[in-house]
Design a protein around this motif. Sequence first.
Motif, PDB file in Angstrom:
ATOM      1  N   UNK A  93      46.255 -75.066-109.911  1.00  0.00           N
ATOM      2  CA  UNK A  93      46.648 -75.334-108.521  1.00  0.00           C
ATOM      3  C   UNK A  93      47.683 -76.459-108.456  1.00  0.00           C
ATOM      4  N   UNK A  94      48.561 -76.380-107.472  1.00  0.00           N
ATOM      5  CA  UNK A  94      49.554 -77.437-107.234  1.00  0.00           C
ATOM      6  C   UNK A  94      48.891 -78.507-106.366  1.00  0.00           C
ATOM      7  N   UNK A  95      48.342 -79.521-107.004  1.00  0.00           N
ATOM      8  CA  UNK A  95      47.500 -80.492-106.311  1.00  0.00           C
ATOM      9  C   UNK A  95      48.277 -81.498-105.470  1.00  0.00           C
ATOM     10  N   UNK A  96      49.599 -81.547-105.642  1.00  0.00           N
ATOM     11  CA  UNK A  96      50.399 -82.517-104.885  1.00  0.00           C
ATOM     12  C   UNK A  96      50.917 -81.953-103.564  1.00  0.00           C
ATOM     13  N   UNK A  97      50.722 -80.659-103.321  1.00  0.00           N
ATOM     14  CA  UNK A  97      51.247 -80.046-102.095  1.00  0.00           C
ATOM     15  C   UNK A  97      50.444 -80.497-100.873  1.00  0.00           C
ATOM     16  N   UNK A  98      49.135 -80.576-101.016  1.00  0.00           N
ATOM     17  CA  UNK A  98      48.275 -81.018 -99.909  1.00  0.00           C
ATOM     18  C   UNK A  98      47.446 -82.220-100.372  1.00  0.00           C
ATOM     19  N   UNK A  99      48.070 -83.406-100.507  1.00  0.00           N
ATOM     20  CA  UNK A  99      47.318 -84.571-100.981  1.00  0.00           C
ATOM     21  C   UNK A  99      46.227 -84.987-100.001  1.00  0.00           C
ATOM     22  N   UNK A 100      45.212 -85.660-100.552  1.00  0.00           N
ATOM     23  CA  UNK A 100      44.091 -86.168 -99.752  1.00  0.00           C
ATOM     24  C   UNK A 100      43.401 -85.053 -98.961  1.00  0.00           C
ATOM     25  N   UNK A 101      43.218 -83.914 -99.609  1.00  0.00           N
ATOM     26  CA  UNK A 101      42.453 -82.809 -99.028  1.00  0.00           C
ATOM     27  C   UNK A 101      41.471 -82.289-100.085  1.00  0.00           C
ATOM     28  N   UNK A 102      40.488 -81.554 -99.623  1.00  0.00           N
ATOM     29  CA  UNK A 102      39.528 -80.919-100.532  1.00  0.00           C
ATOM     30  C   UNK A 102      39.461 -79.427-100.227  1.00  0.00           C
ATOM     31  N   UNK A 103      39.575 -78.628-101.257  1.00  0.00           N
ATOM     32  CA  UNK A 103      39.390 -77.181-101.157  1.00  0.00           C
ATOM     33  C   UNK A 103      38.112 -76.820-101.893  1.00  0.00           C
ATOM     34  N   UNK A 104      37.204 -76.159-101.208  1.00  0.00           N
ATOM     35  CA  UNK A 104      35.924 -75.773-101.798  1.00  0.00           C
ATOM     36  C   UNK A 104      35.960 -74.316-102.230  1.00  0.00           C
ATOM     37  N   UNK A 105      35.501 -74.064-103.453  1.00  0.00           N
ATOM     38  CA  UNK A 105      35.376 -72.697-103.973  1.00  0.00           C
ATOM     39  C   UNK A 105      33.893 -72.443-104.228  1.00  0.00           C
ATOM     40  N   UNK A 106      33.329 -71.489-103.496  1.00  0.00           N
ATOM     41  CA  UNK A 106      31.900 -71.191-103.596  1.00  0.00           C
ATOM     42  C   UNK A 106      31.731 -69.842-104.305  1.00  0.00           C
ATOM     43  N   UNK A 107      30.971 -69.847-105.400  1.00  0.00           N
ATOM     44  CA  UNK A 107      30.741 -68.636-106.188  1.00  0.00           C
ATOM     45  C   UNK A 107      29.317 -68.154-105.985  1.00  0.00           C
ATOM     46  N   UNK A 108      29.163 -66.914-105.557  1.00  0.00           N
ATOM     47  CA  UNK A 108      27.846 -66.296-105.438  1.00  0.00           C
ATOM     48  C   UNK A 108      27.730 -65.188-106.481  1.00  0.00           C
ATOM     49  N   UNK A 109      26.772 -65.335-107.394  1.00  0.00           N
ATOM     50  CA  UNK A 109      26.550 -64.300-108.402  1.00  0.00           C
ATOM     51  C   UNK A 109      25.786 -63.145-107.752  1.00  0.00           C
ATOM     52  N   UNK A 110      26.374 -61.962-107.782  1.00  0.00           N
ATOM     53  CA  UNK A 110      25.751 -60.767-107.216  1.00  0.00           C
ATOM     54  C   UNK A 110      25.061 -59.964-108.314  1.00  0.00           C
ATOM     55  N   UNK A 111      25.708 -59.890-109.490  1.00  0.00           N
ATOM     56  CA  UNK A 111      25.131 -59.188-110.636  1.00  0.00           C
ATOM     57  C   UNK A 111      25.616 -59.826-111.922  1.00  0.00           C
TER      58      UNK A 111
END
Length: 239
Positions: A93-111
């Motif tokens: 990810x380009x971490x400098x494009x949106x400084x001082x922000x948090x992006x959450x990635x939530x993984x749900x295992x289905x199988x």
Amino acid sequence: MEGGSRAEGRNPNQLRPFSCTGNPLHRAHGSARWAQGGTIVLAAVYGPKPGTRKGENPEKASIEVVWKPKTGQIGRQEREYETTLKRTLQSICLLTVHPNTTTSVVLQVVGDDGSLLPCAINASCAALAFAGIPMKHLAVAIGCGVMDNGAVILDTNTAEEQQAKSFAHLVFPNSRKSVDSKDPTQKDEESERGLISCITHGAMSEDDYFNCIERGVAASSKISDFMRKTLQKEVSGDA
């Protein structure tokens, strides 16, 4: 593994059928359901939201990964998955494009029928792309097992991982041009960087390790093509 054939009838280099559904979750900013055989992971992206987590650099964006098992409580293995995913996603990810922000990635295992972490990485990358998160490039992941007889097999299922003397989860830059590239002359500079991440389990010789990488590179191009076509199809549908 007699004669190189596997219990499912696949040859050593053959991947299980994979599929990707774009944006199945309407409340997320982007989401993807990625399946490889019986292994299915649902990834949801929320953000960027203002502010970074404690201890994170406010001059860059922060990536948060939350792993949700199919059943039961999260354990040590799942915590390791969260850490590996966070490092992998931060690297693309380009971490400098949106400084001082948090992006959450939530993984749900289905199988879960083997190669769970690679499936989760593929789902995460697709979900980030659907969410429009700025990335240097996509990443694709593949599981690779080394059996007792020295055979190397790709996209291992659970039974094969239990029988293997060692296996590796390999993450490569998406091969060829980026999904939104309009320049047919663009060089594939990212794929020349080699591995993004490599997580190994069990004892593996140097020859086995490089054999896994060589086979993984070839297979990753198939996953790259599939991911690119899936994202282009979604973009065309939106247009």
